[in-house]
Write a protein that holds these residues in place. Sequence first.
Motif, PDB file in Angstrom:
ATOM      1  N   HIS A 316     -32.358 -24.831 -17.535  1.00 55.23           N
ATOM      2  CA  HIS A 316     -31.691 -25.570 -16.460  1.00 55.23           C
ATOM      3  C   HIS A 316     -30.236 -25.115 -16.361  1.00 55.23           C
ATOM      4  CE1 HIS A 316     -30.300 -28.867 -13.940  1.00 55.23           C
ATOM      5  NE2 HIS A 316     -31.566 -29.228 -13.758  1.00 55.23           N
ATOM      6  N   CYS A 317     -29.917 -24.439 -15.275  1.00 51.05           N
ATOM      7  CA  CYS A 317     -28.600 -23.821 -15.110  1.00 51.05           C
ATOM      8  C   CYS A 317     -27.457 -24.833 -15.180  1.00 51.05           C
ATOM      9  CB  CYS A 317     -28.555 -23.065 -13.784  1.00 51.05           C
ATOM     10  SG  CYS A 317     -26.976 -22.263 -13.468  1.00 51.05           S
ATOM     11  N   LYS A 318     -27.590 -25.937 -14.451  1.00 55.95           N
ATOM     12  CA  LYS A 318     -26.503 -26.923 -14.389  1.00 55.95           C
ATOM     13  C   LYS A 318     -26.245 -27.557 -15.751  1.00 55.95           C
ATOM     14  CE  LYS A 318     -24.809 -30.719 -11.498  1.00 55.95           C
ATOM     15  NZ  LYS A 318     -25.109 -31.607 -10.348  1.00 55.95           N
ATOM     16  N   ALA A 319     -27.313 -27.826 -16.490  1.00 51.10           N
ATOM     17  CA  ALA A 319     -27.157 -28.410 -17.823  1.00 51.10           C
ATOM     18  C   ALA A 319     -26.437 -27.440 -18.750  1.00 51.10           C
ATOM     19  CB  ALA A 319     -28.524 -28.775 -18.393  1.00 51.10           C
ATOM     20  N   LEU A 320     -26.821 -26.175 -18.710  1.00 52.47           N
ATOM     21  CA  LEU A 320     -26.157 -25.161 -19.540  1.00 52.47           C
ATOM     22  C   LEU A 320     -24.686 -25.013 -19.158  1.00 52.47           C
ATOM     23  CD1 LEU A 320     -28.950 -22.429 -19.557  1.00 52.47           C
ATOM     24  CD2 LEU A 320     -28.199 -23.778 -21.514  1.00 52.47           C
ATOM     25  N   PHE A 321     -24.433 -25.076 -17.852  1.00 48.64           N
ATOM     26  CA  PHE A 321     -23.046 -24.945 -17.375  1.00 48.64           C
ATOM     27  C   PHE A 321     -22.177 -26.056 -17.958  1.00 48.64           C
ATOM     28  CE2 PHE A 321     -19.740 -26.035 -14.274  1.00 48.64           C
ATOM     29  CZ  PHE A 321     -19.079 -24.815 -14.171  1.00 48.64           C
ATOM     30  N   TYR A 322     -22.686 -27.291 -17.963  1.00 44.69           N
ATOM     31  CA  TYR A 322     -21.871 -28.405 -18.468  1.00 44.69           C
ATOM     32  C   TYR A 322     -21.838 -28.463 -19.992  1.00 44.69           C
ATOM     33  CZ  TYR A 322     -20.538 -29.971 -13.935  1.00 44.69           C
ATOM     34  OH  TYR A 322     -19.956 -30.030 -12.695  1.00 44.69           O
ATOM     35  N   TYR A 323     -22.820 -27.864 -20.651  1.00 45.82           N
ATOM     36  CA  TYR A 323     -22.674 -27.645 -22.104  1.00 45.82           C
ATOM     37  C   TYR A 323     -21.479 -26.721 -22.341  1.00 45.82           C
ATOM     38  CZ  TYR A 323     -26.540 -29.783 -24.705  1.00 45.82           C
ATOM     39  OH  TYR A 323     -27.360 -30.671 -25.360  1.00 45.82           O
ATOM     40  N   LYS A 332     -13.962 -24.903 -28.246  1.00 46.53           N
ATOM     41  CA  LYS A 332     -14.939 -23.993 -28.866  1.00 46.53           C
ATOM     42  C   LYS A 332     -15.258 -22.887 -27.856  1.00 46.53           C
ATOM     43  CE  LYS A 332     -16.886 -27.708 -31.692  1.00 46.53           C
ATOM     44  NZ  LYS A 332     -18.101 -28.489 -32.038  1.00 46.53           N
ATOM     45  N   THR A 333     -14.329 -21.962 -27.746  1.00 44.42           N
ATOM     46  CA  THR A 333     -14.386 -20.955 -26.691  1.00 44.42           C
ATOM     47  C   THR A 333     -15.612 -20.062 -26.785  1.00 44.42           C
ATOM     48  OG1 THR A 333     -11.968 -20.944 -26.742  1.00 44.42           O
ATOM     49  CG2 THR A 333     -13.036 -19.186 -25.526  1.00 44.42           C
ATOM     50  N   GLU A 334     -15.914 -19.572 -27.968  1.00 41.88           N
ATOM     51  CA  GLU A 334     -17.046 -18.645 -28.127  1.00 41.88           C
ATOM     52  C   GLU A 334     -18.359 -19.318 -27.739  1.00 41.88           C
ATOM     53  OE1 GLU A 334     -17.103 -16.972 -31.995  1.00 41.88           O
ATOM     54  OE2 GLU A 334     -15.143 -16.003 -31.821  1.00 41.88           O
ATOM     55  N   LEU A 335     -18.523 -20.584 -28.159  1.00 48.57           N
ATOM     56  CA  LEU A 335     -19.747 -21.321 -27.830  1.00 48.57           C
ATOM     57  C   LEU A 335     -19.816 -21.596 -26.329  1.00 48.57           C
ATOM     58  CD1 LEU A 335     -22.207 -22.448 -29.250  1.00 48.57           C
ATOM     59  CD2 LEU A 335     -21.002 -24.611 -29.565  1.00 48.57           C
ATOM     60  N   ALA A 336     -18.682 -21.898 -25.735  1.00 48.70           N
ATOM     61  CA  ALA A 336     -18.636 -22.134 -24.285  1.00 48.70           C
ATOM     62  C   ALA A 336     -19.071 -20.881 -23.530  1.00 48.70           C
ATOM     63  CB  ALA A 336     -17.219 -22.536 -23.873  1.00 48.70           C
ATOM     64  N   LEU A 360     -12.201 -18.016 -18.909  1.00 51.39           N
ATOM     65  CA  LEU A 360     -12.243 -17.967 -20.373  1.00 51.39           C
ATOM     66  C   LEU A 360     -11.898 -16.582 -20.897  1.00 51.39           C
ATOM     67  CD1 LEU A 360     -15.258 -20.103 -21.648  1.00 51.39           C
ATOM     68  CD2 LEU A 360     -12.841 -20.500 -21.980  1.00 51.39           C
ATOM     69  N   ASP A 361     -12.387 -15.554 -20.205  1.00 50.82           N
ATOM     70  CA  ASP A 361     -12.085 -14.179 -20.629  1.00 50.82           C
ATOM     71  C   ASP A 361     -10.579 -13.924 -20.580  1.00 50.82           C
ATOM     72  OD1 ASP A 361     -12.898 -11.441 -21.322  1.00 50.82           O
ATOM     73  OD2 ASP A 361     -12.187 -10.922 -19.324  1.00 50.82           O
ATOM     74  N   LEU A 362      -9.949 -14.395 -19.526  1.00 49.63           N
ATOM     75  CA  LEU A 362      -8.497 -14.254 -19.395  1.00 49.63           C
ATOM     76  C   LEU A 362      -7.778 -15.027 -20.496  1.00 49.63           C
ATOM     77  CD1 LEU A 362      -6.238 -13.074 -17.599  1.00 49.63           C
ATOM     78  CD2 LEU A 362      -6.285 -15.221 -16.297  1.00 49.63           C
ATOM     79  N   TYR A 363      -8.316 -16.214 -20.797  1.00 45.69           N
ATOM     80  CA  TYR A 363      -7.727 -17.046 -21.849  1.00 45.69           C
ATOM     81  C   TYR A 363      -7.827 -16.367 -23.211  1.00 45.69           C
ATOM     82  CZ  TYR A 363      -7.366 -20.819 -25.281  1.00 45.69           C
ATOM     83  OH  TYR A 363      -7.026 -21.584 -26.348  1.00 45.69           O
ATOM     84  N   ILE A 364      -9.008 -15.767 -23.481  1.00 42.42           N
ATOM     85  CA  ILE A 364      -9.215 -15.081 -24.765  1.00 42.42           C
ATOM     86  C   ILE A 364      -8.269 -13.893 -24.899  1.00 42.42           C
ATOM     87  CG2 ILE A 364     -10.865 -13.690 -26.079  1.00 42.42           C
ATOM     88  CD1 ILE A 364     -13.074 -15.531 -24.902  1.00 42.42           C
TER      89      ILE A 364
END
Length: 456
Positions: A316-323, A332-336, A360-364
């Motif tokens: 489920h795309c939306k559920a994964l997105f909000y995880y 928890k950047t890597e997990l996100a 996130l990539d820019l943040y990392i």
Amino acid sequence: MEDVFKDPTTLSKGVELKDLMSGSEFEIDMDFKKKPRGILVNGDDDLFPGLEDDDDSDTEDFLKIIEESTEKKLLSSPEYLSFEELTTKMVDVIPSGEVKMSIVEEGDGPLVPVDAQVTLHYAAYWEKAKIPFDSTLTMNCGEPFCLRLGSGRFLPGLEIGLTAIRGPTARFHLLLQPAMAWGKLGVPPRIKPEPVLFVIVLYGVTDQYAVSRFNDLPSQEQSKFEVTIRTVNSLRTNAKDLFQRHKYMKCIKDYQQSINILNVSRPETEFEISEIKRLKISSLLNLAVCYSKLNKAKHVIQMLENLDYLIDVDSHCKALFYYGKANEILGKTELAVQYYQKALKLEPKNKDIGKALEKLDLYIKKSSKKEKEMWLNVFKSESKENFNVDDDFQNGVRELFKDLAGNKEYAKFDLPPGLKSDEVEFVKHLAKDFEGLIVHEEGEGRKRKVTIVKQL
């Protein structure tokens, strides 16, 4: 004049006790009664306040403004030759035919409840008129009216028509006979005893009493599928409106109540079972979205874990997105990133996921750069703090050590006398980086002699 004092009157400002005790005089404005504002019930509102009969130019300008406003708000009178012709395109709302309706745009919710709070604009027209004789556009500073049905503010025909339409959004026409408007005799001189056409735009419906009506039912009635759907749809419609107004905590309350009502429902057919499941999934996802807006990451994860009992979250795309959102909030950047990437595989063209990953990539990258700069600064500061030595001295010693280290024979070099303690410590520390170099010290203070020896 006696009629003026029959009804209770509110003073324009308070009266202090000292004023009464001192024999003060009070003056009463005989024109104090304010005209009622809002939906016409008694017919004594004035659509054109402040315009005298002989002020023709101002009246014409105002009428033009009203006509333009009705067009802009989609409240213009429809094209027709007569009300009789118009009725051929309408349906009876009640058997007597005194309230007829035509729907221009169907709403996207359930039927408007009889005690709902509605937000709307309307314009009322006599037959063949292009300018409304009454409209909400001239009231409430031009903003839509927000009133509760059953409160006595609506004409009978308007109440009947509104409860026959689906909300929260809809556009429709109502043709009311005098008995369903201001009465068979009208309200002279402004309101004629004639049929009237209402052009209405419904913006919002709030069913504030859906849960109360549900709670008043016996448990056997509460568990019926049709009761569940009606109540939950009302709650979801209200929650959607609250979400758009950024009232997330109240929105959460409605979705939680929806889940409670869905849990007591007793569906009987396959369709009913699937519909209850669909509404549960939707409510849990919407709760996750609301908690995400409030940065309550743990609550987001809790909603998604509950969702995992109903569906396979990994599909489920939306559920994964909000995880991913929840883990991003938790830092928890890597997990996100992992969750966002899973969601992107399911919907490769999803722009929201792409933006989240890009962010996130820019943040990392920025974090990595800052970390590198931080350690470089630490080393620099450590060098300067531990050895208070200027750059010229450091560079000179480094060159000397390079020459000695490159010498293939035994060599010995005496540093000038009078070196500071930090300078001597720097020499000893730097010598460790060059193989075969040893630092000898003799004496103390100004008599201290420092020699660098290159051993074979």
